[in-house]
Write an enzyme that holds these catalytic residues in place. Structure first.
Site, PDB file in Angstrom:
ATOM      1  NE  ARG A  64      14.854 -21.525 -19.720  1.00  0.00           N
ATOM      2  CZ  ARG A  64      15.943 -20.498 -19.068  1.00  0.00           C
ATOM      3  NH1 ARG A  64      17.020 -21.499 -18.906  1.00  0.00           N
ATOM      4  NH2 ARG A  64      15.911 -19.425 -18.793  1.00  0.00           N
ATOM      5  CE  LYS A 169      -4.044  -9.366 -17.596  1.00  0.00           C
ATOM      6  NZ  LYS A 169      -2.894  -8.710 -18.056  1.00  0.00           N
ATOM      7  CG  HIS A 199      -6.339 -12.136 -11.525  1.00  0.00           C
ATOM      8  ND1 HIS A 199      -5.398 -11.601 -12.656  1.00  0.00           N
ATOM      9  CD2 HIS A 199      -6.372 -11.116 -10.514  1.00  0.00           C
ATOM     10  CE1 HIS A 199      -5.138 -10.520 -12.364  1.00  0.00           C
ATOM     11  NE2 HIS A 199      -5.648 -10.157 -11.165  1.00  0.00           N
ATOM     12  CE  LYS A 203      -8.897  -8.901  -8.083  1.00  0.00           C
ATOM     13  NZ  LYS A 203      -7.873  -9.491  -6.924  1.00  0.00           N
ATOM     14  CD  GLU A 237      -1.948  -2.097 -12.238  1.00  0.00           C
ATOM     15  OE1 GLU A 237      -1.562  -3.281 -11.758  1.00  0.00           O
ATOM     16  OE2 GLU A 237      -1.941  -1.519 -13.251  1.00  0.00           O
ATOM     17  CG  HIS A 261      -8.087  -7.280 -15.413  1.00  0.00           C
ATOM     18  ND1 HIS A 261      -8.244  -8.743 -15.680  1.00  0.00           N
ATOM     19  CD2 HIS A 261      -6.746  -7.071 -15.234  1.00  0.00           C
ATOM     20  CE1 HIS A 261      -7.057  -9.116 -15.365  1.00  0.00           C
ATOM     21  NE2 HIS A 261      -6.147  -8.300 -15.245  1.00  0.00           N
ATOM     22  CE  LYS A 361       1.586  -1.716 -15.210  1.00  0.00           C
ATOM     23  NZ  LYS A 361       1.011  -2.203 -13.845  1.00  0.00           N
TER      24      LYS A 361
END
Length: 511
Positions: A64, A169, A199, A203, A237, A261, A361
């Site tokens: 946009r 996803k 993704h 790998k 992570e 995943h 996380k």
């Protein structure tokens, strides 16, 4: 007539994929967003640098925000310079950038889609792209159904060549919404046109699991419940929610990582050998093993799942905020940023073997791995004198950041005593092959252009994954969450996760 320029890197002349993709137009919806800038355009540039793109192609941004073709080229050059795994080269970029174009439109405006169709048809005629189209929906999930519908209304769901659509996803929020999304997709596109991207499957280390299992004769005979004690899959992570607070607070770790995943890694690790190494046969076997995962009842969910949410702490010596104080996060949020859980697969190969999955996380280390722990020998010949304790053999697939494979086994320490110690045999892609593995998006974009869906998720896999996860989501609504936050940023998660696995007489792998 528009000039057609072929990217050719003189440093890599002659390097070509075994089957070159046909001329095509790649349309990126959400072309000014982070995914396009950080992943998609750098991946396309790297494919161009390696001579893997077709001789004629268009990269058409659709969004946009007002932009000209030149604006888009300048914006993408900065993105490639910052995020590409390969250093930008002027000659390659000059050729690559001439294939970048932009169509401005609101994503809910059917006239913009009709304008896009006219532009693509013009490019087919003037640049020779033969009606081949690859649509990439790099947009928030709530926008996907409308874009799919408008593509159909504008008759962009078919063309003189191939038409394919790539979706990011999440594919739904639960089983019911996933089934509804698949139904809406199938009203506009045939399943053979749909490429649901995860993704992780792109790998190199994940692809190598196929080769490691099915191209070598030494391990597949013991790849079963007789020899394997347990399997642990970890997706750790160091980052928090970054700028995704609003999305993440409505998603959580179970939806964000485990549903897609982690379960895909589980499927690749545990599937049966396919009759042939073809996309349909491989995806048939993955779907079958996902359907064999034992559904958890309410009491099992209470006992076999652990939730966590990070509080303030330190990552790499830097103080970080707690989850509830992150931007766009509810200060009383009960959204989990950590999940640990145990699953079983009820089939002949895996009956009785526990599968432990965990993700979180703001953990101390960024790492994704699959660890297969084997049974101890039936007789402890070297443990009688109490010199030291034997550890089980383990095979670890390191998915990221250091892609490779590690095998741990026991060895005698030099000397007069019978002392043993675990040692590792390590394989690393960079040291063994002398170059970094391509980024996952490079492989997946190339496969989509080639029409190879093997590393993409089929609709029945998605629904089988949600069939595992949805009962947990529903049970968690009824079970009061723990007293959040229950782990400090920079630690390995809540104590309950350690107690949960220790209750089975096991422990989490030390990372």
């Amino acid at each position: 007539m528009l000039e057609t320029r072929t990217v050719l890197n003189p440093l890599r002349e002659g390097m070509r994929v075994a089957r070159a993709p046909e001329p095509t137009s790649i349309v990126i919806f959400g072309a000014t967003g982070d995914l396009a800038r950080r992943k998609l355009v750098p991946a396309l540039y790297n494919l161009a640098d390696d001579n893997y793109l077709p001789p004629v192609y268009n990269i058409v941004g659709f969004a946009r925000k007002p932009r000209t073709d030149e604006d888009m080229r300048a914006e993408y050059k900065k993105a490639v310079a910052e995020f590409s795994r390969q250093k930008i080269q002027d000659q390659v970029w000059d050729s690559f950038s001439q294939n970048i174009f932009y169509v401005q439109s609101n994503l809910d405006d059917v006239e913009g889609y009709k304008r896009l169709k006219r532009e693509l048809e013009r490019m087919d005629t003037e640049r020779g792209t033969a009606g081949n189209r690859l649509f990439y929906l790099a947009v928030p999930p709530e926008l996907m159904p409308q874009i799919i519908e408008l593509l159909g209304q504008a008759e962009l769901n078919h063309s003189a060549g191939y038409t394919r659509i790539i979706l990011e996803k999440p594919f739904g929020r639960d089983l019911q919404s996933a089934v509804q999304l698949n139904h809406r997709l199938h009203q506009v596109f045939d399943e053979s046109q749909i490429y649901r991207i995860d993704h992780y499957l792109g790998k190199e280390a994940v692809q190598n699991i196929f080769v490691f299992r099915f191209a070598n004769g030494i391990l597949e005979p013991i790849w079963n419940r007789t020899y394997i004690n347990n399997i642990q899959i970890t997706v750790a992570e160091t980052v928090g929610v970054e700028q995704r607070g609003e999305y993440y607070d409505n998603s959580g770790a179970l939806r964000d990582i485990i549903q897609n995943h982690a379960l895909q890694l589980l499927a690749v690790t545990t599937m049966e050998p396919p009759a042939e190494f073809t996309p349909n046969d491989v995806r048939d076997e993955k779907a079958q093993v996902l359907r064999a995962i034992r559904p958890l009842n309410f009491e099992e969910i209470r006992q076999s799942t652990v939730r966590g949410q990070y509080g303030e702490g330190a990552i790499g010596g830097i103080r970080v905020a707690g989850y509830r104080t992150e931007p766009e996060v509810n200060p009383e949020s009960a959204t989990e940023t950590y999940v640990a859980m145990k699953l079983h697969i009820d089939n002949w190969r895996w009956a009785g073997v526990p599968f432990y999955l965990r993700t979180g996380k703001h953990l101390p280390k960024r790492l994704t791995e699959i660890a297969i722990e084997f049974n101890l020998p039936p007789l402890m010949l070297f443990g009688k004198d109490g010199v030291n304790q034997m550890e089980p053999n383990s095979l670890v697939f390191n998915i990221q950041p250091d892609e490779g494979i590690s095998l741990k086994f026991e060895s005698k320490i030099p000397g007069q005593d019978n002392r043993i110690r675990p040692v590792n045999m390590d394989f690393r892609y960079t040291s063994s092959f002398g170059e970094a593995a391509p980024e996952a998006y490079e492989r997946l974009l190339l496969d989509a252009m080639l029409g190879d869906p093997m590393l993409f998720t089929r609709y029945d896999e998605v629904e089988a994954q949600w069939a595992v996860i949805t009962p947990i989501l529903e049970a968690w609504k009824k079970i009061p969450p723990p007293a959040f936050p229950n782990y400090d940023a920079g630690t390995w998660g809540p104590k309950a996760a350690d107690e949960f696995i220790q209750g089975d007489g096991r422990k989490w792998r030390r990372l």
